[in-house]
Structures are given as C-alpha cells and as structure tokens.
Design a protein around this motif. Sequence first.
Motif, PDB file in Angstrom:
ATOM      1  N   ASP A  33       0.845  -1.200   0.000  1.00 42.03           N
ATOM      2  CA  ASP A  33       0.000   0.000   0.000  1.00 42.03           C
ATOM      3  C   ASP A  33       0.883   1.254   0.000  1.00 42.03           C
ATOM      4  OD1 ASP A  33       0.837  -0.583   2.595  1.00 42.03           O
ATOM      5  OD2 ASP A  33      -1.059  -0.088   3.556  1.00 42.03           O
ATOM      6  N   SER A  34       1.805   1.305   0.988  1.00 40.99           N
ATOM      7  CA  SER A  34       2.711   2.449   1.096  1.00 40.99           C
ATOM      8  C   SER A  34       3.919   1.978   1.899  1.00 40.99           C
ATOM      9  CB  SER A  34       1.990   3.594   1.823  1.00 40.99           C
ATOM     10  OG  SER A  34       2.866   4.306   2.674  1.00 40.99           O
ATOM     11  N   THR A  35       5.116   2.299   1.452  1.00 38.73           N
ATOM     12  CA  THR A  35       6.304   1.852   2.203  1.00 38.73           C
ATOM     13  C   THR A  35       6.337   2.524   3.587  1.00 38.73           C
ATOM     14  OG1 THR A  35       7.617   3.543   1.073  1.00 38.73           O
ATOM     15  CG2 THR A  35       7.736   1.290   0.193  1.00 38.73           C
ATOM     16  N   ASN A  36       5.868   3.770   3.684  1.00 33.95           N
ATOM     17  CA  ASN A  36       5.835   4.420   5.005  1.00 33.95           C
ATOM     18  C   ASN A  36       4.877   3.689   5.948  1.00 33.95           C
ATOM     19  OD1 ASN A  36       7.494   6.596   4.131  1.00 33.95           O
ATOM     20  ND2 ASN A  36       6.473   7.937   5.598  1.00 33.95           N
ATOM     21  N   ARG A  58       5.897  -0.870  -6.537  1.00 36.11           N
ATOM     22  CA  ARG A  58       4.588  -0.229  -6.743  1.00 36.11           C
ATOM     23  C   ARG A  58       3.935   0.037  -5.400  1.00 36.11           C
ATOM     24  NH1 ARG A  58       5.123  -3.994 -10.525  1.00 36.11           N
ATOM     25  NH2 ARG A  58       4.418  -5.540  -9.041  1.00 36.11           N
ATOM     26  N   GLN A  59       3.176   1.119  -5.308  1.00 38.32           N
ATOM     27  CA  GLN A  59       2.383   1.389  -4.108  1.00 38.32           C
ATOM     28  C   GLN A  59       0.929   1.565  -4.545  1.00 38.32           C
ATOM     29  OE1 GLN A  59       5.161   3.800  -1.002  1.00 38.32           O
ATOM     30  NE2 GLN A  59       4.316   5.039  -2.607  1.00 38.32           N
ATOM     31  N   SER A  60       0.016   0.950  -3.801  1.00 36.09           N
ATOM     32  CA  SER A  60      -1.387   1.100  -4.173  1.00 36.09           C
ATOM     33  C   SER A  60      -2.015   2.322  -3.496  1.00 36.09           C
ATOM     34  CB  SER A  60      -2.171  -0.163  -3.802  1.00 36.09           C
ATOM     35  OG  SER A  60      -1.957  -0.458  -2.444  1.00 36.09           O
ATOM     36  N   GLY A  62       0.063   5.255  -2.088  1.00 35.98           N
ATOM     37  CA  GLY A  62       1.199   6.087  -1.686  1.00 35.98           C
ATOM     38  C   GLY A  62       0.718   7.369  -0.989  1.00 35.98           C
ATOM     39  N   VAL A  63       1.405   7.718   0.091  1.00 38.38           N
ATOM     40  CA  VAL A  63       0.998   8.870   0.899  1.00 38.38           C
ATOM     41  C   VAL A  63       1.949  10.037   0.668  1.00 38.38           C
ATOM     42  CG1 VAL A  63       0.418   9.587   3.257  1.00 38.38           C
ATOM     43  CG2 VAL A  63       0.428   7.164   2.684  1.00 38.38           C
ATOM     44  N   GLY A  64       1.369  11.243   0.542  1.00 36.55           N
ATOM     45  CA  GLY A  64       2.183  12.450   0.426  1.00 36.55           C
ATOM     46  C   GLY A  64       2.062  13.281   1.691  1.00 36.55           C
ATOM     47  N   ARG A  65       2.648  14.468   1.686  1.00 37.02           N
ATOM     48  CA  ARG A  65       2.535  15.353   2.859  1.00 37.02           C
ATOM     49  C   ARG A  65       1.121  15.909   2.930  1.00 37.02           C
ATOM     50  NH1 ARG A  65       5.925  19.997   3.237  1.00 37.02           N
ATOM     51  NH2 ARG A  65       6.126  19.710   5.472  1.00 37.02           N
ATOM     52  N   GLY A  66       0.716  16.289   4.150  1.00 32.48           N
ATOM     53  CA  GLY A  66      -0.635  16.818   4.339  1.00 32.48           C
ATOM     54  C   GLY A  66      -1.637  15.744   3.991  1.00 32.48           C
ATOM     55  N   LYS A 132      10.028  21.989 -12.070  1.00 38.68           N
ATOM     56  CA  LYS A 132       9.045  20.917 -11.870  1.00 38.68           C
ATOM     57  C   LYS A 132       9.519  19.977 -10.773  1.00 38.68           C
ATOM     58  CE  LYS A 132       6.560  20.885 -16.157  1.00 38.68           C
ATOM     59  NZ  LYS A 132       5.965  20.062 -17.181  1.00 38.68           N
ATOM     60  N   LYS A 133       8.537  19.415 -10.058  1.00 40.28           N
ATOM     61  CA  LYS A 133       8.887  18.562  -8.911  1.00 40.28           C
ATOM     62  C   LYS A 133       9.292  17.170  -9.377  1.00 40.28           C
ATOM     63  CE  LYS A 133       6.820  16.839  -4.619  1.00 40.28           C
ATOM     64  NZ  LYS A 133       5.913  17.140  -3.517  1.00 40.28           N
ATOM     65  N   VAL A 134      10.445  16.722  -8.856  1.00 36.88           N
ATOM     66  CA  VAL A 134      10.918  15.389  -9.234  1.00 36.88           C
ATOM     67  C   VAL A 134      10.906  14.439  -8.031  1.00 36.88           C
ATOM     68  CG1 VAL A 134      13.411  15.790  -8.854  1.00 36.88           C
ATOM     69  CG2 VAL A 134      12.684  14.223 -10.643  1.00 36.88           C
ATOM     70  N   CYS A 135      10.923  15.010  -6.832  1.00 37.26           N
ATOM     71  CA  CYS A 135      11.054  14.167  -5.640  1.00 37.26           C
ATOM     72  C   CYS A 135      10.300  14.780  -4.464  1.00 37.26           C
ATOM     73  CB  CYS A 135      12.549  14.059  -5.296  1.00 37.26           C
ATOM     74  SG  CYS A 135      12.929  13.171  -3.792  1.00 37.26           S
ATOM     75  N   GLY A 136       9.629  13.916  -3.703  1.00 38.06           N
ATOM     76  CA  GLY A 136       8.940  14.379  -2.501  1.00 38.06           C
ATOM     77  C   GLY A 136       9.367  13.519  -1.319  1.00 38.06           C
ATOM     78  N   VAL A 137       9.340  14.126  -0.135  1.00 34.36           N
ATOM     79  CA  VAL A 137       9.794  13.428   1.071  1.00 34.36           C
ATOM     80  C   VAL A 137       8.736  13.567   2.157  1.00 34.36           C
ATOM     81  CG1 VAL A 137      11.630  13.301   2.814  1.00 34.36           C
ATOM     82  CG2 VAL A 137      12.205  13.978   0.473  1.00 34.36           C
ATOM     83  N   GLY A 160      10.276   8.752   4.220  1.00 39.91           N
ATOM     84  CA  GLY A 160       9.777   8.149   2.980  1.00 39.91           C
ATOM     85  C   GLY A 160      10.123   9.045   1.804  1.00 39.91           C
ATOM     86  N   ILE A 161      10.670   8.445   0.763  1.00 38.00           N
ATOM     87  CA  ILE A 161      11.091   9.234  -0.405  1.00 38.00           C
ATOM     88  C   ILE A 161      10.487   8.653  -1.675  1.00 38.00           C
ATOM     89  CG2 ILE A 161      13.077  10.055  -1.757  1.00 38.00           C
ATOM     90  CD1 ILE A 161      14.761   9.999   0.715  1.00 38.00           C
ATOM     91  N   GLY A 162       9.931   9.518  -2.490  1.00 40.62           N
ATOM     92  CA  GLY A 162       9.460   9.120  -3.812  1.00 40.62           C
ATOM     93  C   GLY A 162      10.183   9.993  -4.826  1.00 40.62           C
TER      94      GLY A 162
END
Length: 283
Positions: A33-36, A58-60, A62-66, A132-137, A160-162
């Motif tokens: 689901d998400s590595t985090n 693959r993540q089904s 994936g979680v971002g910030r906020g 443009k954004k290439v990576c989020g943490v 967690g890094i994508g």
Amino acid sequence: MPSPISNIRRASAIDELRTLGLFDHIQWLDTIDSTNKHLSRSLKDGSILAPALVVADRQSMGVGRGSHQWWSPEGCLMFSFALPLAIRDSFESTEASLLPLRVGCAMAEAIEQIVAPKPLLKWPNDIYIDDKKVCGVLIEAIPVTKQNSGNVAEFVTVVGIGINCQVDFENAPQPIQSIATSLHLHSRQESGEVTAKENVLLRFFQKWTELKSRDEESPGWLTEEWQSRNFLDQKWVEIKHANGLCRGRCVGVSPNGALRIVDERSTVHEILSGTVQSFGASG
Ligand code: BTN
C-alpha cells in the motif's frame, strides 16, 4: 514504460546497500500500500526494528505530505527508512528540524551528477528540476513501544522518499502532468542506466553515509548547501503554519532549518514547520 527491475538487479542492489552497513533489515517488495505505512506498522508490532529500509516497485496507496496522495507508478523509486534517532519528544530538537533539509540535500547531491540543470530544494524538502517537482519526502515520527523500556513509547523516525526516475506521465492525472518531472527527462547521458531506480537508490545512500564526516569537517555546511539550492530564494511565498498564514519574501533558512520570510513591514518570520501554499516570481 520502464520494465520492472529484475531479481538479479534487485539482489545486487541489496548486496551493495548491505556493504554500506546502514541497515540491519532491508526489504524490497513488488507491491505494498505504502512503504511508510508498511514500515510504521512493522516497527509498531516489532516485526522490523530500526535501522531498516523498505523499497517497493509499486504502491497502491502512496501517501504524500498533508492530505495528499503520492502517484506511484513503476518508474518511481519509492522507499522508506527508519532511523533510530533520539527524537523522543516530538520534532522539536535541532537534529529533528534539520532532518528534512538533510534528506533533501543528500538526494539533490546524489542526482546532481546525472541531471541538468541543478536540482533545487523547495522548503522543506521537495526537489525541483527546471521548475518541476521530481522528488517528494514524507517524514514521520512513529511511536514504538520497546519491551525493556517499561512500556514507555519511544519515537522512531521514518523517512519516505518518492523520486520519479523513469516515469512516463502519459497516463498521469492531469495536475501531475503539469507540475511533475522525471530524472530521465533531464539525464546527461543517453543510456537509461544512470537514472535506473537501483542506481539512484545507491547514490542516495552513498551520499547519506558521507554526511557524517561533512558534519565533523564543516559544521554549518548543511544550511549553506541548502541555501545554494533554495528554489524559493527571493520569491514571494505564502506559508501555512500552525498559527495561520505568513506572506512575504523568502530570504533563506536559519541554522535550525526554519524558513525565513520578510513580510511587507520588513519583519522577519522564522517558520519551523508548515506548508508552502503558493509562491510567485522573484522580486
Ligand atoms: C510529498 O511530496 O507529498 C511527499 C511524498 C512522499 C512519497 C513517498 S513514496 C515512498 C514513501 N511511501 C509513501 O507512501 N510515501 C513516501
């Protein structure tokens, strides 16, 4: 579309990671689901102990910030690692507040030699190439109960890094198509080898191991390096933080990692934790 990473390449990347001696536990999964989330669950139930690394192809979910989700296609390198950091009482120590900057700098430096133009950092730790954004943490403090600590919760930090390595945006949701990019689109080399996920992962952790000696040799390097990559430098920004909104011109970061904003009355604000709501042109 990038082809899935072969078992041989995966195994050889894991072997190389082991030689760095950073993790007691390394897992590379096909899908999760998400590595985090997976790492946090495993740390809580004690099935994985820090220091540990989990990578997924693959993540089904994936979680971002906020409240954001993280679009997680095959060509994106997605991993989370748990640090046995002494971050006990929330994220208030300087070590904790500098962690996002440290992660961002390590990744920006890790990819610098394979892409152009220079990767920049959008506070606290997004990486941008060519606007443009290439990576989020995503960094989270996870309470874990240690058996020999009288059931007192201690915190383990999960990073967690994508990073979009070889992402094809053709099927991406519309907003992502317009704001995101992928390393292979900026690669200095024709061959896809340098932007392959396992290569980027190794580069990141090689860089990460170098940082300790940098801390000793030149204390203060982090804020200096970060400043040289400040994507928001001199831009007008709007930052949402715990006590409301702050608007003004971004003038850098403080030694503790807080974003420095000068408002219309020339008052300087230092924001330790928040989200960039919007940003405009330099001025
Ligand atoms: C952001 O920019 O909003 C942060 C994105 C973080 C995405 C990564 S992908 C690996 C790890 N697992 C997750 O579910 N999220 C992080």
